[in-house]
Motif scaffolding. Structure first.
Motif, PDB file in Angstrom:
ATOM      1  N   UNK A 149     -11.721  31.858  10.775  1.00  0.00           N
ATOM      2  CA  UNK A 149     -10.406  32.013  10.796  1.00  0.00           C
ATOM      3  C   UNK A 149      -9.587  33.720  10.177  1.00  0.00           C
TER       4      UNK A 149
ATOM      5  N   UNK B 215      -3.862  34.743  12.743  1.00  0.00           N
ATOM      6  CA  UNK B 215      -2.691  34.398  13.362  1.00  0.00           C
ATOM      7  C   UNK B 215      -2.229  35.316  14.782  1.00  0.00           C
TER       8      UNK B 215
ATOM      9  N   UNK C 127     -13.249  41.433   7.385  1.00  0.00           N
ATOM     10  CA  UNK C 127     -12.053  41.232   7.872  1.00  0.00           C
ATOM     11  C   UNK C 127     -10.457  42.114   7.940  1.00  0.00           C
ATOM     12  N   UNK C 128     -10.555  42.945   7.255  1.00  0.00           N
ATOM     13  CA  UNK C 128      -9.294  44.094   7.934  1.00  0.00           C
ATOM     14  C   UNK C 128      -9.231  44.408   8.452  1.00  0.00           C
TER      15      UNK C 128
ATOM     16  N   UNK D  72      -6.926  44.208  11.398  1.00  0.00           N
ATOM     17  CA  UNK D  72      -5.614  45.685  11.624  1.00  0.00           C
ATOM     18  C   UNK D  72      -5.791  46.157  12.932  1.00  0.00           C
TER      19      UNK D  72
ATOM     20  N   UNK E 169      -0.164  38.242  11.795  1.00  0.00           N
ATOM     21  CA  UNK E 169       0.305  37.231   9.853  1.00  0.00           C
ATOM     22  C   UNK E 169      -1.749  36.906   9.748  1.00  0.00           C
ATOM     23  N   UNK E 170      -2.629  37.603   8.581  1.00  0.00           N
ATOM     24  CA  UNK E 170      -3.898  37.807   8.927  1.00  0.00           C
ATOM     25  C   UNK E 170      -3.789  36.617   7.378  1.00  0.00           C
ATOM     26  N   UNK E 171      -4.975  35.999   7.714  1.00  0.00           N
ATOM     27  CA  UNK E 171      -5.290  34.939   6.384  1.00  0.00           C
ATOM     28  C   UNK E 171      -5.776  35.364   5.719  1.00  0.00           C
ATOM     29  N   UNK E 172      -5.605  34.501   4.195  1.00  0.00           N
ATOM     30  CA  UNK E 172      -6.239  35.406   3.143  1.00  0.00           C
ATOM     31  C   UNK E 172      -7.797  35.012   3.773  1.00  0.00           C
ATOM     32  N   UNK E 173      -8.917  35.956   2.938  1.00  0.00           N
ATOM     33  CA  UNK E 173     -10.490  35.708   3.014  1.00  0.00           C
ATOM     34  C   UNK E 173     -10.953  34.628   2.929  1.00  0.00           C
TER      35      UNK E 173
ATOM     36  N   UNK F 151      -0.617  49.065   7.311  1.00  0.00           N
ATOM     37  CA  UNK F 151      -1.957  47.708   6.895  1.00  0.00           C
ATOM     38  C   UNK F 151      -0.562  47.011   8.196  1.00  0.00           C
TER      39      UNK F 151
ATOM     40  N   UNK G 294      -0.188  41.645   5.417  1.00  0.00           N
ATOM     41  CA  UNK G 294      -0.944  41.171   4.601  1.00  0.00           C
ATOM     42  C   UNK G 294      -0.111  40.164   3.087  1.00  0.00           C
ATOM     43  N   UNK G 295       0.446  42.013   2.721  1.00  0.00           N
ATOM     44  CA  UNK G 295       2.098  40.937   1.268  1.00  0.00           C
ATOM     45  C   UNK G 295       2.843  39.906   1.465  1.00  0.00           C
TER      46      UNK G 295
ATOM     47  N   UNK H  23       3.486  37.787   4.326  1.00  0.00           N
ATOM     48  CA  UNK H  23       2.191  36.928   5.317  1.00  0.00           C
ATOM     49  C   UNK H  23       2.225  36.082   4.188  1.00  0.00           C
ATOM     50  N   UNK H  24       2.526  35.370   2.872  1.00  0.00           N
ATOM     51  CA  UNK H  24       1.804  35.221   1.999  1.00  0.00           C
ATOM     52  C   UNK H  24       2.956  33.229   1.480  1.00  0.00           C
TER      53      UNK H  24
ATOM     54  N   UNK I 136      -8.140  47.225  -0.209  1.00  0.00           N
ATOM     55  CA  UNK I 136      -8.049  46.335   1.160  1.00  0.00           C
ATOM     56  C   UNK I 136      -8.187  44.407  -0.067  1.00  0.00           C
TER      57      UNK I 136
ATOM     58  N   UNK J 172      -5.148  42.921  -0.911  1.00  0.00           N
ATOM     59  CA  UNK J 172      -4.983  42.294  -0.455  1.00  0.00           C
ATOM     60  C   UNK J 172      -5.049  41.373   0.121  1.00  0.00           C
ATOM     61  N   UNK J 173      -6.615  41.613   0.715  1.00  0.00           N
ATOM     62  CA  UNK J 173      -7.401  40.044   1.240  1.00  0.00           C
ATOM     63  C   UNK J 173      -7.636  39.185   0.773  1.00  0.00           C
TER      64      UNK J 173
ATOM     65  N   UNK K  21      -3.534  37.912  -1.033  1.00  0.00           N
ATOM     66  CA  UNK K  21      -2.550  38.226  -0.223  1.00  0.00           C
ATOM     67  C   UNK K  21      -3.031  37.111   1.368  1.00  0.00           C
ATOM     68  N   UNK K  22      -1.792  37.686   2.359  1.00  0.00           N
ATOM     69  CA  UNK K  22      -2.049  37.021   3.393  1.00  0.00           C
ATOM     70  C   UNK K  22      -1.794  35.535   3.442  1.00  0.00           C
ATOM     71  N   UNK K  23      -2.235  34.882   5.245  1.00  0.00           N
ATOM     72  CA  UNK K  23      -1.232  33.268   5.058  1.00  0.00           C
ATOM     73  C   UNK K  23      -2.492  32.385   4.630  1.00  0.00           C
TER      74      UNK K  23
ATOM     75  N   UNK L 146     -10.067  31.629  -4.202  1.00  0.00           N
ATOM     76  CA  UNK L 146     -11.268  32.954  -4.418  1.00  0.00           C
ATOM     77  C   UNK L 146     -10.350  33.559  -6.141  1.00  0.00           C
TER      78      UNK L 146
END
Lengths: 256, 112
Positions: free
Chosen positions: A8, A11, A73-74, A78, A87-91, A245, A248-249, A251-252, B32, B35-36, B39-41, B51
């Motif tokens: 995932x 979103x 992922x990035x 992007x 909104x990116x999710x955490x990896x 970007x 990311x920062x 959407x936490x 990268x 952030x990944x 951060x992120x949801x 992580x």
């Protein structure tokens, strides 16, 4: 399908599912949009051998693997952020079925909407400031007289160096704060990230600010002009910027 | 919008030299990862991996290892390379150095 999971990425709101055909995810897998109302989860199939708990634990210790997944992922985040509010999710967020993804999206609906409202029409910009460690400052101390014992001369020198380091560090911290405050005024929000380790970046100089800013699309030029002006205002400081970007920062939201 | 090219670094090697700084800098791996990974949801997936642990285990340890390699040039053994202290009587100086380092620590701590 038991050995396949759903990775995932992000979103998105209002993303056209057809454009996902023009990009691929991890291991070149096709991207799909799992929808719930106006929200879509951008996902792709991954092997659970690599992305199950055991596999992830093993693979994340492998920097080459970590790098490749992080970059993908990035890239996907992007791609989506350039086309829709995203909104990116955490990896490494992995589900076992499409239904599980949809359920999470439904459960997250209100909070996701909140995040998406905050970042809509905005992007994240990074600004880093570096001080040159060789920058002169006052040498402060005189050379010790030749008659002074080596030990005492050494002590004096160490103390002078320590004092110089201290005043330089304070000046750096003040410059960093001034830059951050100014940039925050031209942004919706600003955050200071930890200074990066030069072992990972190879940067020269001392990173005194690793700032990141959420900027309105309509104010990006103004923001970048401000960055440019900083360069002449702080000649002893090197200022670099990067972006846009995916946000990311900003959407936490954390799970409750 | 075109994607910036990314000269990613692995381990301690260096990416591109600094270009004219008025252009956006390409994202490096550190940009990268911070952030990944951080951060992120955060949504709890079906697969549970912390992580933050990974970040500590992988990146920090790698940095630490790299730092050990670099320790010498970064000044951990400054007393060995100090011409002022290595000329003359090195053996006699070693003991003095140890005592002096202790005093330096006190002094620097005391001066705040």
């Amino acid at each position: 399908m038991a050995d396949t999971g759903y990775y995932f990425y992000a979103i998105s709101r209002g993303l056209d599912p057809d454009v996902l055909n023009t990009e691929v995810g991890i291991e070149q897998a096709a991207l799909q949009l799992v929808k719930h109302q106006d929200l879509g989860a951008v996902v792709s199939h991954v092997s659970l051998q690599d992305f199950g708990e055991e596999g992830l634990r093993r693979n994340l210790e492998d920097l080459a693997w970590l790098e490749s997944v992080a970059v993908t992922h990035d890239r996907v985040a992007r791609f989506c952020a350039e086309r829709a509010t995203t909104a990116p999710l955490r990896m490494a967020t992995v589900f076992l079925s499409e239904d599980a993804v949809r359920e999470q999206l439904a459960q997250w609906y209100d909070r996701a909407e909140e995040v998406l409202n905050r970042i809509e029409g905005r992007s994240e910009w990074s600004v880093k400031a570096y001080a040159d460690p060789a920058a002169p400052a006052e040498t402060g101390g005189d050379e010790p007289p030749e008659t002074m014992g080596e030990g005492m001369a050494y002590l004096l020198r160490r103390r002078t160096e320590a004092q110089r380091r201290e005043s330089t560090a304070q000046a750096d911290a003040e410059a960093a704060q001034a830059i951050h405050d100014l940039l925050s005024n031209h942004a919706v929000a600003g955050r200071q990230l930890r200074p990066q380790d030069r072992q990972l970046t190879g940067h020269t100089g001392e990173m005194i600010l690793n700032g990141t800013y959420l900027v309105d699309q309509g104010r990006v030029d103004e923001f970048l002009d401000t960055v440019a002006a900083l360069r002449s205002e702080h000649p002893g400081v090197r200022v670099e910027h990067g972006g846009p970007w995916p946000p990311y920062s900003f959407a936490t939201l954390e799970p409750e | 919008m075109t994607e910036p090219s990314r000269p990613l670094v692995t381990g301690g090697s260096r990416a591109a030299p600094y270009a004219a700084a008025d252009r956006p800098q390409p994202a490096n791996l550190a940009d990268i990862l911070e952030r990944v990974l951080d951060k992120g949801i955060v949504i709890a997936g079906d697969i549970k991996v912390n992580l933050l642990d990974i970040e500590l285990l992988t990146i920090k340890i790698r940095l630490l290892v790299a730092s050990v390699d670099k320790a010498r040039e970064m000044g951990i053994d400054w007393w060995e390379n100090d011409p002022m202290l290595t000329t003359g009587k090195p053996d006699g100086l070693r003991d003095e150095n140890r005592r002096l380092r202790e005093r330096v620590r006190e002094l620097e701590g005391g001066d705040g």
